[in-house]
Design an enzyme around this catalytic site. Structure first.
Site, short mmCIF file in Angstrom:
data_model
loop_
_atom_site.label_atom_id
_atom_site.label_comp_id
_atom_site.label_asym_id
_atom_site.label_seq_id
_atom_site.Cartn_x
_atom_site.Cartn_y
_atom_site.Cartn_z
N CYS A 4 0.82 -1.09 -0.04
CA CYS A 4 0.10 -0.01 0.12
C CYS A 4 0.93 1.25 -0.05
O CYS A 4 1.48 1.60 -1.01
CB CYS A 4 -1.04 0.02 1.11
SG CYS A 4 -2.41 1.24 1.08
N HIS A 21 -3.50 -5.21 0.97
CA HIS A 21 -3.16 -5.49 2.17
C HIS A 21 -3.01 -7.01 2.59
O HIS A 21 -3.86 -7.47 3.09
CB HIS A 21 -3.66 -4.83 3.41
CG HIS A 21 -3.36 -3.13 3.48
ND1 HIS A 21 -2.26 -2.86 4.46
CD2 HIS A 21 -3.94 -2.14 3.13
CE1 HIS A 21 -2.48 -1.50 4.31
NE2 HIS A 21 -3.27 -0.90 3.34
N GLU A 52 -1.58 -8.90 4.44
CA GLU A 52 -1.52 -9.13 6.02
C GLU A 52 -2.66 -9.20 6.53
O GLU A 52 -3.21 -9.66 7.64
CB GLU A 52 -0.62 -8.33 6.66
CG GLU A 52 -1.34 -6.81 6.98
CD GLU A 52 -1.51 -5.94 6.06
OE1 GLU A 52 -1.96 -4.76 6.24
OE2 GLU A 52 -0.79 -6.09 4.76
#
Length: 254
Positions: A114, A211, A213
């Protein structure tokens, strides 16, 4: 075999409360360390430091992840500040730009997430769009992850890792505008927003707008860990002989 050491940049917050404490803190959402661990790496957190320390830090790492976070200061790419751009984070901008420059110089595998992808583009001389309506989350909501499909560009490194169109977790309101020198686009959203950029050639450099994660798809992270493992094997003589890498694309802004 030792797991490759993956450095992840962190936030520096002036006031964080936990238990009886309310102190300045370097912090990072736990999903980053989790995804590195699940992809086979060993995570090391990198709090903001002097940019002069970036090359030394990168030299001790097998790969670098530049995490998501606040908006990049528009002055870094020669733009005025849009009223919707978030507060500046000059220490983090300087540290992460230096980390990116050091990783490019050293040929260390690099993943930007990002903000990390956006800053990679800026370090390479590109620019950003400061606000995209409807991209901050579901129906433009703030502070909430949305999901949208991403289409890989055939023949790119990203497409070799994720060859299919897939939905990704995303939360952003800025995006890449002019592509930085040497970078190529490797994924798009349905509306044409650039979703991934990469550096072709022998250096493993990839940036993704979303993202990973916040999800459970580890393919991008496994690609990074595999590249870090190959670099370690080469350095220790366990792999193929090392080849000379090309020079850096750009130096980080002052």
């Amino acid at each position: 075999m030792n797991r490759p050491l993956i450095g992840i940049s962190t936030y520096l917050e002036t006031s964080v409360r936990w238990g009886v404490w309310d102190l300045p803190a370097a912090l990072l959402p736990a999903g980053y360390a989790r995804m590195v661990r699940e992809a086979g790496g060993l995570a090391a957190l990198l709090p903001p430091d002097s940019p002069d320390a970036a090359a030394e830090a990168v030299a001790r790492l097998d790969a670098v992840v530049v995490a998501g976070g606040p908006d990049v200061e528009p002055a870094r790419y020669g733009a005025g500040r849009d009223p919707r751009t978030g507060p500046p984070a000059p220490e983090r901008d300087a540290w992460e730009a230096a980390l990116i420059g050091a990783a490019l110089d050293a040929g260390t595998p690099l993943l930007g997430i990002c903000r990390g992808m956006q800053l990679l583009n800026v370090v390479c001389g590109g620019t950003l769009t400061q606000h995209l309506d409807g991209h901050a989350g579901p129906d433009g909501a703030t502070g909430v992850f949305g999901s949208h499909p991403v289409t890989p560009v055939p023949g790119t490194r990203y497409a070799s890792l994720v060859p299919d169109v897939c939905a990704v977790p995303a939360y952003h309101h800025q995006a890449v505008d002019r592509i930085g020198t040497g970078l190529v686009v490797s994924a798009y959203a349905a509306d044409g927003t650039v979703e991934a950029v990469e550096l072709p050639g022998s250096r493993w450099v990839l940036g993704v707008q979303w993202h990973p994660e916040a999800g459970d798809d580890l393919r991008v992270l496994r690609g990074l860990v595999d590249a870090a493992t190959r670099a370690v094997d080469t350095a220790t003589g366990a792999g193929a002989p090392a080849t000379e890498l090309p020079g850096p694309l750009a130096q980080p802004s002052a």
